[in-house]
Design a protein around this motif. Structure first.
Motif, PDB file in Angstrom:
ATOM      1  N   LEU A 197       0.932  -1.136   0.116  1.00  0.00           N
ATOM      2  CA  LEU A 197      -0.049  -0.054  -0.016  1.00  0.00           C
ATOM      3  C   LEU A 197       0.965   1.209  -0.206  1.00  0.00           C
ATOM      4  CD1 LEU A 197      -2.710  -0.975   2.694  1.00  0.00           C
ATOM      5  CD2 LEU A 197      -2.770  -1.011   0.122  1.00  0.00           C
ATOM      6  N   LEU A 198       1.967   1.150   0.610  1.00  0.00           N
ATOM      7  CA  LEU A 198       2.818   2.181   0.896  1.00  0.00           C
ATOM      8  C   LEU A 198       4.349   2.005   0.831  1.00  0.00           C
ATOM      9  CD1 LEU A 198       1.050   4.040   3.954  1.00  0.00           C
ATOM     10  CD2 LEU A 198       1.140   5.131   1.611  1.00  0.00           C
ATOM     11  N   ALA A 199       5.048   2.644  -0.035  1.00  0.00           N
ATOM     12  CA  ALA A 199       6.695   2.630   0.387  1.00  0.00           C
ATOM     13  C   ALA A 199       7.121   3.553   1.220  1.00  0.00           C
ATOM     14  CB  ALA A 199       7.047   2.899  -1.232  1.00  0.00           C
ATOM     15  N   GLU A 200       8.042   3.176   2.109  1.00  0.00           N
ATOM     16  CA  GLU A 200       8.341   4.149   3.208  1.00  0.00           C
ATOM     17  C   GLU A 200       9.884   4.222   2.678  1.00  0.00           C
ATOM     18  OE1 GLU A 200       9.783   3.491   7.482  1.00  0.00           O
ATOM     19  OE2 GLU A 200       7.555   3.020   7.188  1.00  0.00           O
ATOM     20  N   ARG A 201      10.348   5.332   3.012  1.00  0.00           N
ATOM     21  CA  ARG A 201      11.944   5.826   3.013  1.00  0.00           C
ATOM     22  C   ARG A 201      12.119   6.744   4.396  1.00  0.00           C
ATOM     23  NH1 ARG A 201      15.361   9.965   1.743  1.00  0.00           N
ATOM     24  NH2 ARG A 201      17.583   9.100   0.801  1.00  0.00           N
ATOM     25  N   THR A 202      13.143   6.161   5.010  1.00  0.00           N
ATOM     26  CA  THR A 202      13.233   6.609   6.649  1.00  0.00           C
ATOM     27  C   THR A 202      14.649   7.367   6.713  1.00  0.00           C
ATOM     28  OG1 THR A 202      11.176   5.676   7.761  1.00  0.00           O
ATOM     29  CG2 THR A 202      13.285   6.516   8.917  1.00  0.00           C
ATOM     30  N   GLU A 203      14.790   8.614   7.026  1.00  0.00           N
ATOM     31  CA  GLU A 203      16.047   8.955   7.425  1.00  0.00           C
ATOM     32  C   GLU A 203      16.141   9.053   8.878  1.00  0.00           C
ATOM     33  OE1 GLU A 203      18.401  13.171   6.416  1.00  0.00           O
ATOM     34  OE2 GLU A 203      17.080  12.266   4.889  1.00  0.00           O
ATOM     35  N   LEU A 204      17.092   8.756   9.509  1.00  0.00           N
ATOM     36  CA  LEU A 204      17.406   8.607  10.918  1.00  0.00           C
ATOM     37  C   LEU A 204      18.778   9.203  11.249  1.00  0.00           C
ATOM     38  CD1 LEU A 204      16.216   4.871  11.750  1.00  0.00           C
ATOM     39  CD2 LEU A 204      15.286   6.724  12.620  1.00  0.00           C
ATOM     40  N   HIS A 205      18.410  10.288  12.400  1.00  0.00           N
ATOM     41  CA  HIS A 205      19.754  10.981  12.664  1.00  0.00           C
ATOM     42  C   HIS A 205      20.193  10.463  14.203  1.00  0.00           C
ATOM     43  CE1 HIS A 205      20.397  13.347   8.962  1.00  0.00           C
ATOM     44  NE2 HIS A 205      19.137  13.228   8.956  1.00  0.00           N
ATOM     45  N   PHE A 206      21.247  10.139  14.654  1.00  0.00           N
ATOM     46  CA  PHE A 206      21.657   9.922  16.032  1.00  0.00           C
ATOM     47  C   PHE A 206      22.506  10.871  16.550  1.00  0.00           C
ATOM     48  CE2 PHE A 206      20.332   5.801  13.717  1.00  0.00           C
ATOM     49  CZ  PHE A 206      19.135   5.358  14.390  1.00  0.00           C
ATOM     50  N   ILE A 207      22.219  11.566  17.432  1.00  0.00           N
ATOM     51  CA  ILE A 207      22.896  12.759  17.872  1.00  0.00           C
ATOM     52  C   ILE A 207      23.355  12.737  19.179  1.00  0.00           C
ATOM     53  CG2 ILE A 207      23.174  15.206  18.071  1.00  0.00           C
ATOM     54  CD1 ILE A 207      20.833  15.180  15.957  1.00  0.00           C
ATOM     55  N   ALA A 208      24.665  12.873  19.520  1.00  0.00           N
ATOM     56  CA  ALA A 208      25.228  13.057  21.184  1.00  0.00           C
ATOM     57  C   ALA A 208      25.673  14.225  21.256  1.00  0.00           C
ATOM     58  CB  ALA A 208      26.126  11.723  20.873  1.00  0.00           C
ATOM     59  N   LYS A 209      25.177  14.772  22.385  1.00  0.00           N
ATOM     60  CA  LYS A 209      25.554  15.866  23.087  1.00  0.00           C
ATOM     61  C   LYS A 209      25.822  16.033  24.454  1.00  0.00           C
ATOM     62  CE  LYS A 209      23.382  19.101  19.515  1.00  0.00           C
ATOM     63  NZ  LYS A 209      22.530  20.072  19.311  1.00  0.00           N
ATOM     64  N   GLY A 210      27.000  15.800  25.205  1.00  0.00           N
ATOM     65  CA  GLY A 210      26.976  15.457  26.352  1.00  0.00           C
ATOM     66  C   GLY A 210      26.293  14.394  26.774  1.00  0.00           C
ATOM     67  N   SER A 211      25.377  14.672  27.830  1.00  0.00           N
ATOM     68  CA  SER A 211      24.510  13.391  28.506  1.00  0.00           C
ATOM     69  C   SER A 211      23.289  13.575  27.866  1.00  0.00           C
ATOM     70  CB  SER A 211      24.538  13.758  30.018  1.00  0.00           C
ATOM     71  OG  SER A 211      23.813  14.976  30.343  1.00  0.00           O
ATOM     72  N   THR A 212      23.192  14.155  26.784  1.00  0.00           N
ATOM     73  CA  THR A 212      22.033  13.974  25.893  1.00  0.00           C
ATOM     74  C   THR A 212      22.082  13.429  24.701  1.00  0.00           C
ATOM     75  OG1 THR A 212      21.143  16.312  26.690  1.00  0.00           O
ATOM     76  CG2 THR A 212      20.134  15.513  24.778  1.00  0.00           C
ATOM     77  N   ARG A 213      20.936  12.471  24.320  1.00  0.00           N
ATOM     78  CA  ARG A 213      20.899  11.617  23.176  1.00  0.00           C
ATOM     79  C   ARG A 213      19.660  12.127  22.485  1.00  0.00           C
ATOM     80  NH1 ARG A 213      25.178  11.305  24.397  1.00  0.00           N
ATOM     81  NH2 ARG A 213      26.657   9.349  25.120  1.00  0.00           N
ATOM     82  N   ILE A 214      20.008  12.245  21.125  1.00  0.00           N
ATOM     83  CA  ILE A 214      18.845  12.793  20.295  1.00  0.00           C
ATOM     84  C   ILE A 214      18.621  11.700  19.023  1.00  0.00           C
ATOM     85  CG2 ILE A 214      17.967  14.581  18.581  1.00  0.00           C
ATOM     86  CD1 ILE A 214      19.507  16.362  20.450  1.00  0.00           C
ATOM     87  N   ILE A 215      17.217  11.383  18.712  1.00  0.00           N
ATOM     88  CA  ILE A 215      17.240  10.567  17.402  1.00  0.00           C
ATOM     89  C   ILE A 215      15.984  11.541  16.508  1.00  0.00           C
ATOM     90  CG2 ILE A 215      16.014   8.685  16.346  1.00  0.00           C
ATOM     91  CD1 ILE A 215      16.478   7.158  19.037  1.00  0.00           C
ATOM     92  N   ASP A 216      16.541  11.869  15.415  1.00  0.00           N
ATOM     93  CA  ASP A 216      15.649  12.626  14.282  1.00  0.00           C
ATOM     94  C   ASP A 216      15.017  11.660  13.285  1.00  0.00           C
ATOM     95  OD1 ASP A 216      16.019  14.883  15.857  1.00  0.00           O
ATOM     96  OD2 ASP A 216      17.416  15.789  14.379  1.00  0.00           O
ATOM     97  N   ARG A 217      13.937  11.417  13.229  1.00  0.00           N
ATOM     98  CA  ARG A 217      13.284  10.728  12.241  1.00  0.00           C
ATOM     99  C   ARG A 217      12.481  11.415  11.238  1.00  0.00           C
ATOM    100  NH1 ARG A 217      10.530   4.652  12.572  1.00  0.00           N
ATOM    101  NH2 ARG A 217       9.626   4.722  10.487  1.00  0.00           N
ATOM    102  N   ILE A 218      12.870  11.292   9.865  1.00  0.00           N
ATOM    103  CA  ILE A 218      12.210  11.607   8.704  1.00  0.00           C
ATOM    104  C   ILE A 218      11.784  10.747   8.018  1.00  0.00           C
ATOM    105  CG2 ILE A 218      12.299  13.366   6.886  1.00  0.00           C
ATOM    106  CD1 ILE A 218      14.898  13.716   9.359  1.00  0.00           C
ATOM    107  N   THR A 219      10.343  10.351   7.764  1.00  0.00           N
ATOM    108  CA  THR A 219       9.815   9.208   7.094  1.00  0.00           C
ATOM    109  C   THR A 219       8.860   9.937   6.009  1.00  0.00           C
ATOM    110  OG1 THR A 219       9.833   7.814   8.941  1.00  0.00           O
ATOM    111  CG2 THR A 219       8.064   7.273   7.259  1.00  0.00           C
ATOM    112  N   THR A 220       9.004   9.342   4.772  1.00  0.00           N
ATOM    113  CA  THR A 220       8.009   9.608   3.632  1.00  0.00           C
ATOM    114  C   THR A 220       7.554   8.459   3.004  1.00  0.00           C
ATOM    115  OG1 THR A 220       9.740  11.320   2.793  1.00  0.00           O
ATOM    116  CG2 THR A 220       8.099  10.584   1.230  1.00  0.00           C
TER     117      THR A 220
END
Length: 354
Positions: free
Chosen positions: A161-184
């Motif tokens: 039904l759907l084709a998915e393309r996902t971009e994931l960014h894993f970011i580390a800043k000191g004691s903070t961890r970040i995940i950015d997800r961009i899904t089309t």
């Protein structure tokens, strides 16, 4: 005497160069932790390693019916996601077996349930499955690494039904961890309707300690009208609370709209904030929240009818050949509960970055 002077000067130059090189190395190292990826095809996963420690794994196990990030760990190595059903930990709830790690799917896609597949402990034959197809890119680096994946949203009859393309960014800043997800999500040769339901969509099932203290049994109903009882449990070491960008707290955040949602609490002596940020370009921004005290933490831009008690309706349609892009940021802070100002700064950074 002159020869001796030259030798001393040469020695000083060598020492200075060595010191400069060491200083440059320290500066290089201070730029941030190193993010790298370790592929394990046999286990159907890619580990995300930050400074030699596991942060999370992109995983597509046969028994989960969607790609997931599991587990999610703080910078100190503490899991903030529930272990069950993959690796259960003592004292956890064992309800809603289909809620594993972090994922993106939806409960009514052309009438097919992608959200609840696996809820019976096995594949639901009438439900949809998101099948991992490929990893197009892995790029490690200092402070940030990125991954691009593809997947297909497959109906029970085997048609995509759907084709998915996902971009994931894993970011580390000191004691903070970040995940950015961009899904089309891109529809094929027929339109795809995301009919309104609360069962969606960008979700995390959190560790027991980050749940909200439970006062009584709760009976919930899934998209097919089936009841599930979530049992009251001991509240020992259960410290979680929700706080929205609009200042709403506790269980009252369910069905409300906000730009971000902070789930904060303690695991042992570690103060933790886990935040999901919506993006200004997303559908229904600021999003509705399917955030429950028992540990389901989800942003849902589609379920308008359920969240407004029928006063409004969306029933969003991706036209044939058309696309929808969704962008979300997860922030995991270790050692402190983030303030509104700190979250707003990270949310604004997310909004401007993509």
């Amino acid at each position: 005497m002159k020869i001796k002077f030259v030798s001393i000067m040469a020695f000083i130059v060598i020492i200075a160069l060595a010191y400069s090189s060491a200083a440059q190395n320290r500066i290089q190292k201070s730029k941030g932790p190193v993010v790298k990826f370790v592929k394990n095809g046999a286990s159907k996963k890619v580990d995300v390693i930050i400074d030699g420690k596991l942060f999370t794994s992109y995983w597509w196990p046969d028994t989960v019916y969607k790609p997931i990030l599991y587990p999610l760990l703080t910078a100190a190595g503490t899991p903030v996601t529930r272990g069950f059903p993959i690796k259960a930990r003592e004292g956890e709830r064992r309800d809603h077996i289909h809620q594993v790690g972090n994922w993106l799917n939806y409960g009514n896609v052309n009438g097919i349930d992608f959200w609840g597949n696996g809820s019976e402990g096995k594949r639901n034959v009438k439900a949809g499955e998101i099948k991992h197809i490929s990893i197009e890119k892995l790029s490690g680096g200092t402070g940030e690494g990125s991954m691009i994946t593809t997947a297909g949203w497959i109906a029970p009859d085997g048609k995509q039904l759907l084709a998915e393309r996902t971009e994931l960014h894993f970011i580390a800043k000191g004691s903070t961890r970040i995940i950015d997800r961009i899904t089309t999500l891109t529809a094929g040769n027929i339109p795809v309707t995301m009919k309104d339901t609360k069962e969606g969509s960008f979700g995390i099932r959190v560790a027991r300690q980050l749940e909200l203290p439970s006062k009584e049994d709760v009976t919930l109903t899934d998209a097919n009208g089936n009841p599930t009882t979530v049992k009251k449990m001991s509240n020992e070491d259960v410290t979680g609370n929700y706080r929205s960008s609009e200042g709403i707290t506790g269980e009252a955040v369910w069905g409300k709209r906000s730009k971000w949602m902070d789930l904060y609490g303690n695991i042992g002596g570690e103060k933790i904030s886990m935040v999901i940020c919506d993006h200004p370009e997303n559908l229904s921004y600021p999003t509705y929240w399917h955030a429950r005290g028992y540990g389901l933490f989800a942003a849902n831009p589609f379920g308008v009818k359920d969240f407004t008690n029928g006063k409004e309706e969306l029933n969003y349609v991706i036209p044939a050949g058309g696309s929808l892009t969704l962008k979300y940021r997860i922030i995991i802070s270790s050692g402190s509960h983030l303030s509104d100002a700190e979250i707003n700064m990270l949310a604004d950074n997310f909004a401007s970055k993509y």
